[in-house]
Scaffold this active site. Structure first.
Site, PDB file in Angstrom:
ATOM      1  N   ARG A   1       2.049   9.193  -6.134  1.00 55.30           N
ATOM      2  CA  ARG A   1       1.624  10.385  -6.906  1.00 55.30           C
ATOM      3  C   ARG A   1       2.084  10.288  -8.370  1.00 55.30           C
ATOM      4  O   ARG A   1       2.461   9.229  -8.845  1.00 55.30           O
ATOM      5  CB  ARG A   1       2.142  11.690  -6.254  1.00 55.30           C
TER       6      ARG A   1
ATOM      7  N   LYS B   1      -9.693  -0.213  -5.306  1.00 57.14           N
ATOM      8  CA  LYS B   1      -9.627   0.463  -4.009  1.00 57.14           C
ATOM      9  C   LYS B   1     -10.934   1.187  -3.751  1.00 57.14           C
ATOM     10  O   LYS B   1     -11.394   1.974  -4.575  1.00 57.14           O
ATOM     11  CB  LYS B   1      -8.464   1.472  -3.998  1.00 57.14           C
TER      12      LYS B   1
ATOM     13  N   HIS C   1      -4.419  -0.330   6.180  1.00 53.90           N
ATOM     14  CA  HIS C   1      -3.889   0.439   7.315  1.00 53.90           C
ATOM     15  C   HIS C   1      -4.777   0.353   8.554  1.00 53.90           C
ATOM     16  O   HIS C   1      -5.345   1.339   8.984  1.00 53.90           O
ATOM     17  CB  HIS C   1      -3.624   1.900   6.926  1.00 53.90           C
TER      18      HIS C   1
ATOM     19  N   HIS D   1       1.439   5.419  -1.768  1.00 51.20           N
ATOM     20  CA  HIS D   1       1.065   6.548  -2.638  1.00 51.20           C
ATOM     21  C   HIS D   1       2.352   7.123  -3.205  1.00 51.20           C
ATOM     22  O   HIS D   1       3.220   7.558  -2.431  1.00 51.20           O
ATOM     23  CB  HIS D   1       0.348   7.635  -1.832  1.00 51.20           C
TER      24      HIS D   1
ATOM     25  N   ASN E   1      -5.332   7.150  -6.014  1.00 59.39           N
ATOM     26  CA  ASN E   1      -6.017   8.423  -5.689  1.00 59.39           C
ATOM     27  C   ASN E   1      -5.261   9.640  -6.212  1.00 59.39           C
ATOM     28  O   ASN E   1      -4.906  10.553  -5.479  1.00 59.39           O
ATOM     29  CB  ASN E   1      -6.283   8.534  -4.178  1.00 59.39           C
TER      30      ASN E   1
ATOM     31  N   ALA F   1      -3.451  15.104   5.360  1.00 66.58           N
ATOM     32  CA  ALA F   1      -3.238  13.820   6.040  1.00 66.58           C
ATOM     33  C   ALA F   1      -2.272  12.968   5.244  1.00 66.58           C
ATOM     34  O   ALA F   1      -2.410  12.850   4.027  1.00 66.58           O
ATOM     35  CB  ALA F   1      -4.566  13.088   6.178  1.00 66.58           C
TER      36      ALA F   1
ATOM     37  N   HIS G   1       0.868  -1.205   0.000  1.00 62.99           N
ATOM     38  CA  HIS G   1       0.000   0.000   0.000  1.00 62.99           C
ATOM     39  C   HIS G   1       0.889   1.234   0.000  1.00 62.99           C
ATOM     40  O   HIS G   1       1.469   1.585   1.024  1.00 62.99           O
ATOM     41  CB  HIS G   1      -0.902   0.004   1.254  1.00 62.99           C
TER      42      HIS G   1
ATOM     43  N   HIS H   1     -10.494   1.362   2.367  1.00 61.86           N
ATOM     44  CA  HIS H   1     -10.206   2.372   3.395  1.00 61.86           C
ATOM     45  C   HIS H   1     -11.400   2.307   4.347  1.00 61.86           C
ATOM     46  O   HIS H   1     -12.475   2.806   4.037  1.00 61.86           O
ATOM     47  CB  HIS H   1     -10.062   3.770   2.776  1.00 61.86           C
TER      48      HIS H   1
ATOM     49  N   LEU I   1      -4.441   9.509   7.991  1.00 61.54           N
ATOM     50  CA  LEU I   1      -5.760   8.896   8.166  1.00 61.54           C
ATOM     51  C   LEU I   1      -5.680   7.428   7.800  1.00 61.54           C
ATOM     52  O   LEU I   1      -5.026   7.104   6.801  1.00 61.54           O
ATOM     53  CB  LEU I   1      -6.802   9.615   7.297  1.00 61.54           C
TER      54      LEU I   1
ATOM     55  N   HIS J   1       3.265  14.594   0.993  1.00 57.21           N
ATOM     56  CA  HIS J   1       2.656  15.914   0.748  1.00 57.21           C
ATOM     57  C   HIS J   1       3.776  16.931   0.918  1.00 57.21           C
ATOM     58  O   HIS J   1       4.692  16.709   1.726  1.00 57.21           O
ATOM     59  CB  HIS J   1       1.562  16.214   1.775  1.00 57.21           C
TER      60      HIS J   1
ATOM     61  N   ASP K   1       1.609   2.791   3.464  1.00 58.70           N
ATOM     62  CA  ASP K   1       0.750   3.965   3.304  1.00 58.70           C
ATOM     63  C   ASP K   1       1.594   5.236   3.264  1.00 58.70           C
ATOM     64  O   ASP K   1       1.135   6.304   3.650  1.00 58.70           O
ATOM     65  CB  ASP K   1      -0.315   4.050   4.400  1.00 58.70           C
TER      66      ASP K   1
HETATM   67  C1  NCD Z   1      -3.387   9.283   1.967  1.00 61.47           C
HETATM   68  C2  NCD Z   1      -2.951  10.276   0.881  1.00 61.47           C
HETATM   69  O1  NCD Z   1      -2.386  11.302   1.230  1.00 61.47           O
HETATM   70  O2  NCD Z   1      -3.160   9.980  -0.310  1.00 61.47           O
HETATM   71  N1  NCD Z   1      -3.341   9.923   3.242  1.00 61.47           N
HETATM   72  C3  NCD Z   1      -3.280   9.308   4.450  1.00 61.47           C
HETATM   73  O3  NCD Z   1      -3.360   9.988   5.468  1.00 61.47           O
HETATM   74  N2  NCD Z   1      -3.099   8.018   4.576  1.00 61.47           N
HETATM   75  C4  NCD Z   1      -4.744   8.744   1.649  1.00 61.47           C
HETATM   76  C5  NCD Z   1      -5.126   7.532   2.461  1.00 61.47           C
HETATM   77  O4  NCD Z   1      -4.570   6.446   2.280  1.00 61.47           O
HETATM   78  O5  NCD Z   1      -6.010   7.650   3.318  1.00 61.47           O
HETATM   79 ZN    ZN Z   2      -3.228   5.175   1.696  1.00 58.79          ZN
END
Ligand code: NCD
Ligand code: ZN
Length: 345
Positions: free
Chosen positions: A17, A99, A174, A15, A41, A263, A13, A136, A219, A251, A247
């Site tokens: 981007r 997802k 998560h 991200h 996402n 988050a 899992h 989620h 989150l 950012h 996860d």
């Molecule tokens: C994730 C994100 O920033 O894409 N943020 C997070 O707090 N985990 C989205 C997610 O997995 O909830």
């Molecule tokens: Zn995530």
């Protein structure tokens, strides 16, 4: 120097981007992990096989030449996802899951599913075509206390979903509570969970140590200590239903250190170091390899990796930030020390 050699792990899992952010963060994931389940996402979300394959090409072009890394793509489920798209995804060797984001639950989830019961025909199609559903698991009800949202999601939706779709393979992503651990333990072997390093290492006090700590905010939000202990117990139990999913969610520092901070914890550059620390604290380093390198591959019906990763016991300091000046990302544990470090291969 004390070292720990394990089969090369995968991240189930993450991200990463796209665009410039992808180019900045992907090398860190590729250095640690052989494969990763890539979250869909983006803005706009990755909802079709065609988009996922384009995104995959972009990722492959970004992998540093000296590293081998396989992105495992996922599609973002929306109310408009058709059975035909689900079938196509299941037939693609590059797409590994859908997802489900409850609409409004987290970063870039506004295109998510608002009415979960209305998605039952789509769950039926995933069950039929044998493609896993990643969830989620938080309700978005603004009246529900944010610390209860995972438990309430299980009670309100998940118990019914597993009852209706016993053959659907589900990953509760998560997990953050003892309730989720209990749910996964008592469900069939078709139900598994990923665990992040931050939820294994921290409880909710970490959000407020001497002031508000935006880089510890993700989150689902960190929970009480007794929940953390239940997560550590599950991760280190050797139960194959629990496996690694960082996860890692980068950012920009400026967007986290803000009046309304995003988050997500950025952990990609230090992921295995964090897990090693959590497992060592529980006297369970011998259980790290199954959790990080075997159980996820088995669940996704993929071969286990055959090369290795070496971690050395050594103290080093996490940088204040990663990325160039205009793209600075503050990691979890910035400026703090770690006691393990992956060795360059
Ligand atoms: C994730 C994100 O920033 O894409 N943020 C997070 O707090 N985990 C989205 C997610 O997995 O909830
Ligand atoms: Zn995530």
């Amino acid at each position: 120097m004390k070292t720990l050699t394990i089969t090369r792990p995968d991240d189930w899992h993450v991200h990463i981007r796209n665009g410039e952010m992808l180019r900045t963060v992907l090398p860190y994931t590729a250095k640690q992990f052989a494969r990763a389940i890539i979250m869909p996402n983006l803005k706009p979300p990755v909802t079709t096989v065609e988009q996922a394959l384009l995104y995959r090409d972009e990722i492959l072009k970004t992998v540093p030449v000296d590293l081998e890394f396989t992105p495992l793509m996922t599609l973002y489920l929306t109310a408009a996802t058709t059975e035909n798209e689900i079938k196509k995804a299941a037939e693609s060797e590059h797409i590994h899951a859908f997802k489900l984001y409850p609409a409004g639950a987290t970063t870039h989830s506004d295109s998510g599913v608002a009415d979960i019961k209305a998605a039952y025909p789509q769950f039926a199609a995933m069950e039929k075509h044998q493609i896993p559903l990643l969830i989620h698991g938080e309700v978005t009800d603004e009246h529900c206390d944010i610390f209860d949202r995972e438990r309430v999601f299980i009670e309100r939706y998940l118990l019914d979903i597993v009852k209706h779709f016993p053959e659907l393979r589900i990953v509760l992503e998560h997990v953050t509570t003892s309730d989720a651990v209990q749910f996964v333990e008592s469900a069939s072997t078709n139900v598994a969970a990923t665990l992040t390093p931050q939820h294994l290492l921290y409880n909710r006090n970490a959000l407020f140590v001497g002031g508000i700590r935006p880089h510890n905010y993700c989150l689902p939000v960190l929970k009480r200590e007794h929940h953390r202990l239940a997560l550590v117990k599950a991760a280190t139990s050797g139960n194959s239903k629990f496996f690694l999913g960082t996860d890692s969610a980068p950012h920009l520092t400026t967007l986290k250190e803000s009046a309304c901070g995003c988050a997500g914890c950025f952990t990609a550059p230090i992921a295995m170091e964090l897990y090693a620390e959590a497992f060592e604290s529980a006297n369970a380093l011998d259980k790290l390899e199954g959790f990080a390198s075997f159980y996820g591959a088995d669940f996704y019906r993929l071969p286990r990796n055959t090369d290795t990763l070496i971690l050395a016991k050594t103290t080093w300091e996490v940088p204040a930030s990663y990325g160039k000046d205009n793209l600075s990302i503050t990691p979890l544990k910035a400026n703090e020390s770690l006691s393990w470090q992956i060795c360059n291969q």
